[in-house]
Enzyme design. Structure first.
Site, PDB file in Angstrom:
ATOM      1  N   HIS A 159      36.914   4.707 -89.349  1.00 47.34           N
ATOM      2  CA  HIS A 159      35.534   4.305 -89.623  1.00 47.34           C
ATOM      3  C   HIS A 159      35.263   4.200 -91.125  1.00 47.34           C
ATOM      4  O   HIS A 159      34.111   4.121 -91.553  1.00 47.34           O
ATOM      5  CB  HIS A 159      34.590   5.334 -88.979  1.00 47.34           C
ATOM      6  N   LYS A 190      34.901   2.981 -95.098  1.00 49.33           N
ATOM      7  CA  LYS A 190      34.472   1.823 -95.877  1.00 49.33           C
ATOM      8  C   LYS A 190      34.831   2.128 -97.324  1.00 49.33           C
ATOM      9  O   LYS A 190      34.022   2.643 -98.097  1.00 49.33           O
ATOM     10  CB  LYS A 190      32.972   1.560 -95.766  1.00 49.33           C
ATOM     11  N   ASP A 233      42.386  -1.828-109.100  1.00 44.17           N
ATOM     12  CA  ASP A 233      43.145  -1.483-110.310  1.00 44.17           C
ATOM     13  C   ASP A 233      43.163   0.009-110.612  1.00 44.17           C
ATOM     14  O   ASP A 233      43.237   0.411-111.792  1.00 44.17           O
ATOM     15  CB  ASP A 233      42.584  -2.242-111.518  1.00 44.17           C
ATOM     16  N   HIS A 268      21.510   1.698 -90.852  1.00 38.43           N
ATOM     17  CA  HIS A 268      22.941   2.008 -90.789  1.00 38.43           C
ATOM     18  C   HIS A 268      23.371   2.973 -91.875  1.00 38.43           C
ATOM     19  O   HIS A 268      24.532   3.392 -91.927  1.00 38.43           O
ATOM     20  CB  HIS A 268      23.761   0.712 -90.883  1.00 38.43           C
ATOM     21  N   LYS A 298      24.018   6.313 -94.164  1.00 41.89           N
ATOM     22  CA  LYS A 298      24.372   7.706 -93.901  1.00 41.89           C
ATOM     23  C   LYS A 298      24.222   8.463 -95.220  1.00 41.89           C
ATOM     24  O   LYS A 298      25.111   8.453 -96.074  1.00 41.89           O
ATOM     25  CB  LYS A 298      25.807   7.837 -93.388  1.00 41.89           C
ATOM     26  N   ASP A 341      17.459  18.894-102.753  1.00 44.20           N
ATOM     27  CA  ASP A 341      16.887  19.494-103.967  1.00 44.20           C
ATOM     28  C   ASP A 341      16.993  18.638-105.220  1.00 44.20           C
ATOM     29  O   ASP A 341      17.077  19.171-106.329  1.00 44.20           O
ATOM     30  CB  ASP A 341      17.552  20.854-104.254  1.00 44.20           C
TER      31      ASP A 341
END
Length: 444
Positions: free
Chosen positions: A141, A143, A148, A351, A353, A358
């Site tokens: 899952h 991403k 470089d 979508h 997350k 604080d």
């Protein structure tokens, strides 16, 4: 300069020298390094141009791991940049998930490989009965992209247009999502994670061809050694030395790359979130589309609210999967009865997350707070300890909350009726059955 929070003795940082063979991966806790730069990116409309431009500037290598790939709309600019880079001699490796990217056409993969992109598919579903294999329920899952060995991109955004959904089609309003561009020592573990995923996927898919090729290669032993090191997430002695020095660096931004896999890093992301919530003094903001966490995390949120911390959840208002929405909703009464405020995002699909604590600590990545992300899938998050960065993120989230509807608490907080109890038991049964079929053990 942002103060570095004190950790309980059990969570104190272990020296890199003490665990040199595996370095950061051997430590089941966030490993913070200083001297990083992190730039917040909202949606594909900000990520894709930054990613495209970075790939167009690449001179040596591009490594990418992504769950969903769709050539429609905005994301095509990144795919074209990958192929341009490969054609001019840049070493381009891409690994995609076999389920998440199953709707991409074979012509797309063929075009990429013809351009010189080294493509690997993580656990493809060749046949319908492949789902009987428990390992097929554990998806990649991630991403992630590293260019470089200096610039990394991480977050919740797949290679898919903000306005497009594989199930629901096109919409006028872009979905809500976030990513981060990072530079500095934190890039190194991200790079090795992608290399490991690519190697595992490549050998797992084409192992017969790979071993035949390696057997005919005069340098086969060296290639085998390199592939084994990639798959094991090993760092070179030079990289270990650099990360060891960066760990002691108190300069902003202090960042940690955290991984969830099914080997050593099973609960690192979850425990990092749990620890941050337990230490919260002022506010906790959680943004996630899929919310059905363990009891320990729910208990920590309720305890935070009880000691006066403002706790807010931003969840889906427009549901993409009804069962996921129901799973979150059966927890509303339990959480609201303890003073936790719950919002549902209205303009479009959500979508993102994100967890902010604080105004000092934040994490953005691929991991939801549900059984799939916390027990099964390969996930990756970036933690940032930096007041200006978290302030910028909090300002964005304030706008997101303003566009959302606060869910009113029930008339009699904490009370249950037969319908609510039935839904809760049904969701718990479905979750346990899914985890059992996926081969997960232990209580959730």
């Amino acid at each position: 300069m942002t103060a570095r929070p004190e950790l309980p003795p059990s969570e104190s940082t272990v020296s890199y020298e003490a665990l040199a063979p595996l370095a950061w991966y051997a430590q089941r806790r966030p490993v913070y390094t200083g001297g990083n730069v992190a730039t917040l990116l909202q949606g594909g409309r900000e990520l894709f141009p930054a990613l495209r431009d970075s790939i167009d500037r690449a001179k040596r290598s591009v490594w990418m791991a992504v769950y969903i790939v769709s050539p429609e709309g905005q994301s095509s600019t990144v795919l074209q940049a990958l192929m341009r880079a490969a054609r001019r001699g840049v070493d381009v490796h891409v690994v995609v998930d076999g389920v998440g990217s199953r709707e991409a056409s074979p012509q797309l993969w063929q075009s990429m490989e013809q351009a010189g992109v080294k493509l690997a598919i993580y656990r493809p579903l060749h046949r319908l009965w492949s789902i009987l294999d428990a390992g097929q329920w554990r998806r990649m899952h991630l991403k992630l992209c590293v260019v470089d060995e200096r610039a990394a991109f991480i977050g919740g955004i797949n290679l898919i247009d903000d306005h497009y959904d594989l199930t629901h089609g096109w919409s006028d309003t872009p979905r809500l999502d976030y990513a981060v561009e990072a530079q500095g020592p934190v890039v190194t573990p991200m790079l090795h994670t992608i290399k490991a995923m690519w190697t595992r996927a490549k050998v797992g898919r084409d192992w017969r061809d790979d071993w035949v090729h390696l057997a005919q290669d005069p340098n086969k032993l060296q290639h085998l050694r390199e592939m084994w090191q990639r798959a094991r997430l090993r760092l070179t002695p030079h990289e270990q030395s650099q990360l060891s020095a960066a760990e002691a660096d108190d300069r902003p931004m202090r960042c940690a790359f955290v991984l969830r896999d099914n080997l050593r890093q099973r609960r690192t992301i979850e425990l990092a979130a749990l620890q941050a919530i337990l230490q919260a003094k002022e506010c906790v903001d959680i943004v996630t589309p899929y919310f059905y966490p363990r009891r320990a995390l729910r208990r920590a949120l309720k305890q935070a609210a009880a000691r006066g911390v403002r706790v807010r959840l931003l969840l889906q208002g427009k549901l993409d999967y009804r069962i996921a929405g129901m799973a979150a909703q059966v927890l509303y009464g339990e959480l609201q009865s303890q003073g936790i405020r719950i919002y549902e995002y209205q303009p479009a699909f959500l979508h993102a997350k994100v967890l902010c604590v604080d105004q000092q600590w934040a994490t953005i990545g691929s991991s939801n707070l549900d059984p799939l992300s916390l027990l099964l899938n390969l996930e990756a998050n970036l933690i940032v300890q930096d007041a200006p960065f978290v302030a910028a993120l909090s300002e964005k989230l304030a706008s997101d909350f303003a566009l959302s509807r606060e869910v009113p608490p029930s008339a009699s907080p904490g009370s249950d009726n037969w319908r609510t109890r039935w839904k809760r038991h049904w969701v718990a049964f479905v979750a346990k059955a899914y985890l059992w079929m996926a081969g997960a053990t232990g209580r959730y």
